[in-house]
Design an enzyme around this catalytic site. Structure first.
Site, PDB file in Angstrom:
ATOM      1  N   LYS A 104      40.705  29.377  41.753  1.00 13.96           N
ATOM      2  CA  LYS A 104      41.091  30.294  40.682  1.00 13.96           C
ATOM      3  C   LYS A 104      40.605  29.726  39.353  1.00 13.96           C
ATOM      4  O   LYS A 104      40.563  28.507  39.159  1.00 13.96           O
ATOM      5  CB  LYS A 104      42.618  30.416  40.670  1.00 13.96           C
ATOM      6  N   CYS A 199      34.908  35.760  29.262  1.00 17.25           N
ATOM      7  CA  CYS A 199      36.196  36.080  28.642  1.00 17.25           C
ATOM      8  C   CYS A 199      36.130  35.785  27.156  1.00 17.25           C
ATOM      9  O   CYS A 199      35.324  34.964  26.701  1.00 17.25           O
ATOM     10  CB  CYS A 199      37.314  35.249  29.274  1.00 17.25           C
TER      11      CYS A 199
END
Length: 455
Positions: A104, A199
């Site tokens: 992750k 991001c």
């Protein structure tokens, strides 16, 4: 019916040798002549010898390399769904058809993410949306040697890759420094790093990889901090370094990004991953006139089937724009073996599965790998590497061939459907006949025993 592999590869190039080497194919328009069999096929474009003995799909090699790392399979998980815990990553590692394991996306400290509901899947299966807010266990969890050992104990030969997505540049530098400071035995168990540049990095600024000045500054700073550790002479053996990028809809912008990344070829960046989710989508529930997702005013990243063609386009354009030594991992809308083939044809060396893994679980890797092997086998290939970066330009001959093959497939499907209907109809008729015979037998028995009512 199997398409002759050489016809599939050459797409009717004159004087092509057949895959089986014992035939000579003469290609002209939509016909293929096999000199040994003295056969002409105007509809199927098939080699008779190959049709008799198709290659076994189990012998097809799906292994690949990314940045010098050996992957036993072209497939692995995308960072995101089902990748946040040791237990989830163990299941990815245990799959016989994953080539690597990706954690992750980590932040410096653990975080729970946005409030629920933060995920929505379209009923038509075309897209999924999430505004999770990067829930994760924190970087130290994914770097812990005991955790890595537990994750990879079922298959230590697969590369373990850590995804980094700091809230700021300083956060990303901090996480990279923690990798540098690991004990050599622990660091050696981390094969790769995927730095997420898809991001927002600074409040009030665009997504990092959409802002050329910001992208330049971030990579320059990372290179400055890390270059001594990535020199061949360095005593610190660092994991292979790559960056994850957002989708680009403007090819001029994509070329600008490629030019920036090319500056760090050989000194830092070994691969890129393309593409991340489409940002700022707004799925709306018209039954109650509100967004499906509560966080971030309903705005979410879009993934799934709807993103696949854009992923292919980005991979294809990056392959043309990046230096050859920089590998590409393709991701976006991968659900079937055909999707894998598309990305590899476009120039991907490996393929990540995200949304489908989210919905189907680790079993998706085995299914998709099986479909990929079958496609390669039916087209006469023995290895996934043979179709890498081999997308052909459009031609009228190939378009006509595709139409004929699709038409034939539909006709076969319809014929199979009719055959199935006929079988069902015959079975129904048989049961009706048996029922009628049984009724007659029962009536005779009842009459003999005087059980039937008299008139």
């Amino acid at each position: 019916m199997y398409l002759c592999p050489m016809v599939a590869r050459s797409r009717l190039e004159p004087n092509a040798n057949c895959f089986c080497r014992s035939h000579f194919l003469m290609a002209e328009k939509d016909s293929v002549h096999c000199s040994t069999q003295n056969t002409v096929s105007n509809r199927y474009l098939v080699c008779p010898a190959f049709h008799a003995s198709p290659m076994s799909s189990t012998k097809v090699d799906l292994s690949t390399e990314i940045g010098g790392l050996s992957f036993p399979s072209v497939l692995y998980n995308a960072s995101g769904p089902r990748s946040g815990t040791v237990e989830a990553l163990k299941r990815v590692a245990a799959s016989p058809d994953t080539g690597a394991v990706l954690s992750k996306s980590a932040t410096v400290v653990s975080q729970t993410g946005n409030p629920q509901p933060r995920v929505h899947h379209d009923e038509n299966e075309m897209a999924s949306y999430n505004s999770e807010g990067l829930p994760n266990q924190g970087i130290d969890y994914y770097l812990a040697e005991d955790n890595i050992d537990e994750i990879m104990k079922s298959n230590e030969k697969k590369p373990y890759i850590v995804s980094l997505s700091g809230k700021t540049l300083s956060d990303n530098i901090e996480m990279l420094q923690r990798i540098v400071k690991l004990k050599p035995t622990a660091r050696s168990k981390i094969a790769g790093i995927e730095l997420n540049l898809a991001c927002p990095n600074i409040v009030g600024k665009p997504t990092l990889a959409y802002d050329m000045d910001q992208l330049n500054d971030v990579l320059a700073r990372v290179a400055k901090e890390m270059e001594k550790h990535y020199k061949p002479s360095s005593s610190t053996k660092m994991p292979v370094f790559g960056v994850k990028l957002p989708p680009y809809l403007d090819m001029i912008q994509l070329e600008s990004v490629a030019n920036i990344i090319n500056k760090y070829e050989g000194s830092l960046i070994s691969y890129i991953t393309a593409i991340n989710t489409f940002g700022n989508s707004l799925p709306i529930d018209v039954t109650v006139e509100q967004p499906f997702i509560s966080a971030n005013s309903g705005l979410a990243g879009m993934s799934g089937r709807a993103t696949h063609a854009t992923a292919c386009a980005n991979v294809w354009k990056f392959r043309k724009s990046l230096k050859p030594s920089i590998d590409i991992v393709g991701v976006g809308g991968v659900e079937t073996g055909d999707d894998v083939i598309r990305l590899v044809l476009a120039g991907a060396k490996a393929v990540q599965v995200g949304t489908r893994h989210w919905k189907e679980g680790p079993a998706c890797f085995e299914r998709i790998a099986k479909e990929t092997r079958e496609w390669l086998s039916q087209h006469g290939y023995t290895s996934i590497s043979q179709v890498y970066n081999q997308l052909k330009p459009w031609s009228k001959e190939r378009a006509n061939q595709a139409r004929m093959l699709r038409k034939e497939a539909k006709q076969n499907q319809a014929a199979n459907g009719e055959s199935s209907d006929q079988v069902q109809s015959n079975e129904a008729s048989l049961w009706k006949l048996i029922s009628a015979i049984l009724l007659v037998i029962v009536a005779i028995l009842c009459a003999d025993k005087g059980l039937l009512p008299s008139e």
